[in-house]
Design an enzyme around this catalytic site. Sequence first.
Site, PDB file in Angstrom:
ATOM      1  N   GLU A 117       0.671  52.341  29.762  1.00 54.87           N
ATOM      2  CA  GLU A 117      -0.523  51.761  29.134  1.00 54.87           C
ATOM      3  C   GLU A 117      -0.984  52.669  27.995  1.00 54.87           C
ATOM      4  O   GLU A 117      -0.906  53.885  28.119  1.00 54.87           O
ATOM      5  CB  GLU A 117      -1.664  51.661  30.158  1.00 54.87           C
ATOM      6  CG  GLU A 117      -1.320  50.853  31.382  1.00 54.87           C
ATOM      7  CD  GLU A 117      -2.342  51.088  32.510  1.00 54.87           C
ATOM      8  OE1 GLU A 117      -3.412  51.681  32.245  1.00 54.87           O
ATOM      9  OE2 GLU A 117      -2.054  50.687  33.643  1.00 54.87           O
ATOM     10  N   LYS A 119      -3.297  55.017  26.088  1.00 56.84           N
ATOM     11  CA  LYS A 119      -4.403  55.841  26.575  1.00 56.84           C
ATOM     12  C   LYS A 119      -5.543  55.705  25.573  1.00 56.84           C
ATOM     13  O   LYS A 119      -5.469  56.222  24.452  1.00 56.84           O
ATOM     14  CB  LYS A 119      -3.966  57.299  26.711  1.00 56.84           C
ATOM     15  CG  LYS A 119      -4.999  58.186  27.359  1.00 56.84           C
ATOM     16  CD  LYS A 119      -4.401  59.547  27.675  1.00 56.84           C
ATOM     17  CE  LYS A 119      -5.353  60.427  28.462  1.00 56.84           C
ATOM     18  NZ  LYS A 119      -6.591  60.730  27.750  1.00 56.84           N
ATOM     19  N   ASP A 121      -8.907  56.225  23.699  1.00 52.50           N
ATOM     20  CA  ASP A 121      -9.732  57.412  23.482  1.00 52.50           C
ATOM     21  C   ASP A 121     -11.204  57.039  23.470  1.00 52.50           C
ATOM     22  O   ASP A 121     -11.836  56.922  22.421  1.00 52.50           O
ATOM     23  CB  ASP A 121      -9.329  58.082  22.165  1.00 52.50           C
ATOM     24  CG  ASP A 121      -9.832  59.514  22.095  1.00 52.50           C
ATOM     25  OD1 ASP A 121     -10.338  60.011  23.126  1.00 52.50           O
ATOM     26  OD2 ASP A 121      -9.718  60.127  21.031  1.00 52.50           O
ATOM     27  N   TYR A 227      -8.399  49.717  33.487  1.00 54.48           N
ATOM     28  CA  TYR A 227      -7.073  50.298  33.721  1.00 54.48           C
ATOM     29  C   TYR A 227      -6.836  50.737  35.165  1.00 54.48           C
ATOM     30  O   TYR A 227      -5.746  51.166  35.508  1.00 54.48           O
ATOM     31  CB  TYR A 227      -6.831  51.477  32.780  1.00 54.48           C
ATOM     32  CG  TYR A 227      -7.792  52.627  32.994  1.00 54.48           C
ATOM     33  CD1 TYR A 227      -7.642  53.489  34.073  1.00 54.48           C
ATOM     34  CD2 TYR A 227      -8.862  52.836  32.129  1.00 54.48           C
ATOM     35  CE1 TYR A 227      -8.533  54.530  34.293  1.00 54.48           C
ATOM     36  CE2 TYR A 227      -9.747  53.873  32.335  1.00 54.48           C
ATOM     37  CZ  TYR A 227      -9.581  54.711  33.421  1.00 54.48           C
ATOM     38  OH  TYR A 227     -10.470  55.724  33.639  1.00 54.48           O
ATOM     39  N   LYS A 316       0.936  62.710  25.293  1.00 48.73           N
ATOM     40  CA  LYS A 316      -0.001  62.772  24.168  1.00 48.73           C
ATOM     41  C   LYS A 316       0.709  62.518  22.836  1.00 48.73           C
ATOM     42  O   LYS A 316       1.837  62.930  22.639  1.00 48.73           O
ATOM     43  CB  LYS A 316      -0.652  64.162  24.133  1.00 48.73           C
ATOM     44  CG  LYS A 316      -1.650  64.407  25.252  1.00 48.73           C
ATOM     45  CD  LYS A 316      -2.856  63.509  25.105  1.00 48.73           C
ATOM     46  CE  LYS A 316      -4.068  63.990  25.876  1.00 48.73           C
ATOM     47  NZ  LYS A 316      -4.771  65.117  25.316  1.00 48.73           N
ATOM     48  N   CYS A 408      -9.356  67.317 -19.904  1.00 47.97           N
ATOM     49  CA  CYS A 408      -8.134  66.853 -19.249  1.00 47.97           C
ATOM     50  C   CYS A 408      -7.153  68.019 -19.118  1.00 47.97           C
ATOM     51  O   CYS A 408      -6.839  68.671 -20.110  1.00 47.97           O
ATOM     52  CB  CYS A 408      -7.513  65.730 -20.066  1.00 47.97           C
ATOM     53  SG  CYS A 408      -5.882  65.237 -19.473  1.00 47.97           S
ATOM     54  N   CYS A 411      -3.823  67.154 -21.436  1.00 49.26           N
ATOM     55  CA  CYS A 411      -3.793  67.138 -22.906  1.00 49.26           C
ATOM     56  C   CYS A 411      -4.968  67.885 -23.540  1.00 49.26           C
ATOM     57  O   CYS A 411      -5.021  68.022 -24.754  1.00 49.26           O
ATOM     58  CB  CYS A 411      -3.749  65.704 -23.418  1.00 49.26           C
ATOM     59  SG  CYS A 411      -5.301  64.823 -23.228  1.00 49.26           S
ATOM     60  N   CYS A 426     -10.001  61.092 -18.692  1.00 45.34           N
ATOM     61  CA  CYS A 426      -9.541  61.704 -19.928  1.00 45.34           C
ATOM     62  C   CYS A 426      -9.736  60.676 -21.041  1.00 45.34           C
ATOM     63  O   CYS A 426      -9.378  59.512 -20.897  1.00 45.34           O
ATOM     64  CB  CYS A 426      -8.076  62.074 -19.797  1.00 45.34           C
ATOM     65  SG  CYS A 426      -7.291  62.426 -21.372  1.00 45.34           S
ATOM     66  N   CYS A 432      -2.396  61.555 -24.626  1.00 49.26           N
ATOM     67  CA  CYS A 432      -2.258  62.235 -23.336  1.00 49.26           C
ATOM     68  C   CYS A 432      -0.935  61.830 -22.669  1.00 49.26           C
ATOM     69  O   CYS A 432      -0.727  60.659 -22.382  1.00 49.26           O
ATOM     70  CB  CYS A 432      -3.423  61.873 -22.433  1.00 49.26           C
ATOM     71  SG  CYS A 432      -3.340  62.698 -20.835  1.00 49.26           S
TER      72      CYS A 432
HETATM   73  S1  IVH Z   1      -5.550  56.467  34.407  1.00 50.61           S
HETATM   74  C1  IVH Z   1      -6.333  58.661  38.217  1.00 50.61           C
HETATM   75  N1  IVH Z   1      -5.223  54.874  32.333  1.00 50.61           N
HETATM   76  O1  IVH Z   1      -7.905  59.149  30.192  1.00 50.61           O
HETATM   77  C2  IVH Z   1      -5.958  58.013  36.950  1.00 50.61           C
HETATM   78  N2  IVH Z   1      -6.723  56.674  32.124  1.00 50.61           N
HETATM   79  O2  IVH Z   1      -7.246  61.959  30.777  1.00 50.61           O
HETATM   80  C3  IVH Z   1      -6.668  58.522  35.802  1.00 50.61           C
HETATM   81  N3  IVH Z   1      -7.826  56.803  29.939  1.00 50.61           N
HETATM   82  O3  IVH Z   1     -10.366  59.738  32.615  1.00 50.61           O
HETATM   83  C4  IVH Z   1      -6.724  57.751  34.623  1.00 50.61           C
HETATM   84  N4  IVH Z   1      -6.881  55.029  29.059  1.00 50.61           N
HETATM   85  O4  IVH Z   1     -10.897  58.200  30.665  1.00 50.61           O
HETATM   86  C5  IVH Z   1      -5.844  55.958  32.826  1.00 50.61           C
HETATM   87  N5  IVH Z   1      -4.836  53.391  30.592  1.00 50.61           N
HETATM   88  C6  IVH Z   1      -5.469  54.459  31.073  1.00 50.61           C
HETATM   89  C7  IVH Z   1      -6.402  55.171  30.325  1.00 50.61           C
HETATM   90  C8  IVH Z   1      -7.003  56.295  30.877  1.00 50.61           C
HETATM   91  C9  IVH Z   1      -7.740  56.011  28.878  1.00 50.61           C
HETATM   92  C10 IVH Z   1      -8.678  57.988  30.041  1.00 50.61           C
HETATM   93  C11 IVH Z   1      -9.616  57.982  31.204  1.00 50.61           C
HETATM   94  C12 IVH Z   1      -9.254  59.146  32.039  1.00 50.61           C
HETATM   95  C13 IVH Z   1      -8.601  60.030  31.028  1.00 50.61           C
HETATM   96  C14 IVH Z   1      -7.658  60.989  31.684  1.00 50.61           C
END
Ligand code: IVH
Length: 680
Positions: A117, A119, A121, A227, A316, A408, A411, A426, A432
């Site tokens: 999935e 992640k 932010d 999630y 990451k 400039c 030139c 310019c 130029c």
């Molecule tokens: S699973 C026990 N799935 O990432 C499982 N986390 O660094 C823990 N996050 O606290 C999390 N997208 O805030 C999971 N698809 C995703 C996520 C996700 C974002 C965040 C979440 C978690 C943090 C962990």
Amino acid sequence: MKASASVRRKHEQLAAEVAAHNHAYHTEDAPTISDAEFDALFRELQALENKYPDLATASPTQTVGAPVAAGFAKVTHAVPMLSLGNAFDAAEMIEFEERVRRFLGLSAEDNIDLFAEPKIDGLSASLRYEGGSFVRGATRGDGTVGEDVTANLRTIAALPRKLENAPDVLEVRVEVFMSKSDFRALNERQAAQDEKQFANPRNAAAGSLRQLDSRITETRPLHMFAYGWGEVSDNSVADTQSGFLDRLSKWGFTVNKLARKCVGPAAIEAFYDDLAAQRADLDYDIDGIVYKVDRLDWQRRLGAVSRAPRWAIARKFPPEQAITRLRGIEIQVGRTGALTPVARLEPVTVGGVVVSNATLHNEDEIARKDIRVGDTVVVQRAGDVIPQIVEVKKRAAKSKRYKFPTACPICGSEATREEGEAVRRCTGGLICPAQVLERLKHFVSRDAFDIEGLGSKHIEAFLSDDLLRAPADIFRLHQRAPEIEQREGWAAQSAENLIAAIEERRSIPLDRFIYALGIRQVGQATARVLARNYGTLEAWRTAMEDAQDLDGPAYAELTGIDGIGPSVAADLLAFVHEPHNVEALDDLAAELDVQAVAPPQADSAIAGKTMVFTGTLERMTRSEAKARAEALGAKVAGSVSARTDLVIAGPGAGSKARKAAELGIEVIDEDAWLALLAET
Ligand code: IVH
């Protein structure tokens, strides 16, 4: 190994540093270092504790997030909200799979389905439903105790209030976030109201959800992706992670559509590459991918170590921001004369790419951020966007405010900036080197000198071989005919034709001449007005020089001309003010016979009238008709309005003639038009 006193001191220091950053990020929503820097510090701390396990007892590596901030009620999570272990490359992903295999006693042949999935932010929240109703929501807090933000969560449209056929108790874990576009709009609004700006969408989302007054949260556009889950009273909801998300989706939660099942290292890497490539185009920030063992029975068996599950790992993405030193600021000159500052940086890896240049946009941007040579700066690179400097991190010692050049760098001509414009340009366009190619192309174009056989390709080639440098050189090309003949693609005949075409244009009407100079904002219409007003090249040139005195009569005459406002006047004056231009202009004029243009006939039947031509004219071209009308003092417009006095309609005239009839405007045909011309 037991830690020595000095190792202990080092550990204490590092742990305190990590704890302080945790507080800034989780409690203040205002981090002071980048995520990547934090990850590096955290890893250093972990490595130390792996070597000296006795140190790990009281350490931020054993905790999650930060404690509840003052002002919020506390909520104890029925099931703790964990964090995730990180993997930074493909090898660490393989290690993760190996660990899972070892723990479950699987063999190398056993496939492990991983559900991958994005992640998100943002910040995580736990939503508790009892009897299908949303009863309470909390932030992660320290993982065990979070902040009660129920009222704030209720303001989010994406939060389902009632669930059909849900277990009696269901805790859903979601990531709350703000889209990138909403974030930009919010910051603009904040700026307009002199309120605090947020550093990034995550901080904006956290700052919005962690409000003591939910009326403020209500004004903030928050979204969420579900999630995971915490306490669930019924274990038969699903057998897999993906199956659970399907159920959540059916209950009305938004789940991320990009999630995929991956089996084996190749699929894991392919998904990573795929998502990394899409990252910049998504309207929400993702900082990596979470790979989760799909089978829930395996998830249960794997369980968790202190702060993270064994069944999931976060891979990451390379950080999109980095810190480096600004070595210098270089000014580039674009083809239109715009001066653009470029930052020269000590090379640094940003988003997986080495960056050594960044854009500084313009003069005001440098001043606003007070960016100085030698400063330590934060560089950002989002996807394919040109890297940019976000802010100054540390001021260089003995630094001076950056002074943007007013000449400039290519030139040496004066570089001016018009009121209300961000860009400095310019003014030495004709000479130029940065601009001359565009200028020469314009110079020979159809409505300017219209030199047949001298296209863009030739101009480019002649320029790079030094046959041309400025417009006047075109009229000296005959001296280089032998060279031209020898060039690839040329022969005696074609060279002769070119020279003949050039000779034909040695005589040119003043309006075309002025237009050909390519002065900013001086298009065909303006050039024509100027030519008609001043009549001869000498008169125009003298008038432009005299008009440099803004209080004198020449300036008053110039701005008194219909269609010439202060802004066009400023561009004309800037052009003549630059000695390089005057030199190029005189050089050119010496080669030419610039024909005077007769002032409009003030006593003609159509003087001062506004006319529109529509349909086909059979006995003269549209341009000729227009020129004749203007020579008689009329104005030619493109569309019919209440201000139109006369419409000349040829065959095929449509809506314009109809509109004229509706407005009661006189409409005549081509014969009547010719008769009118004959009369005057
Ligand atoms: S699973 C026990 N799935 O990432 C499982 N986390 O660094 C823990 N996050 O606290 C999390 N997208 O805030 C999971 N698809 C995703 C996520 C996700 C974002 C965040 C979440 C978690 C943090 C962990």
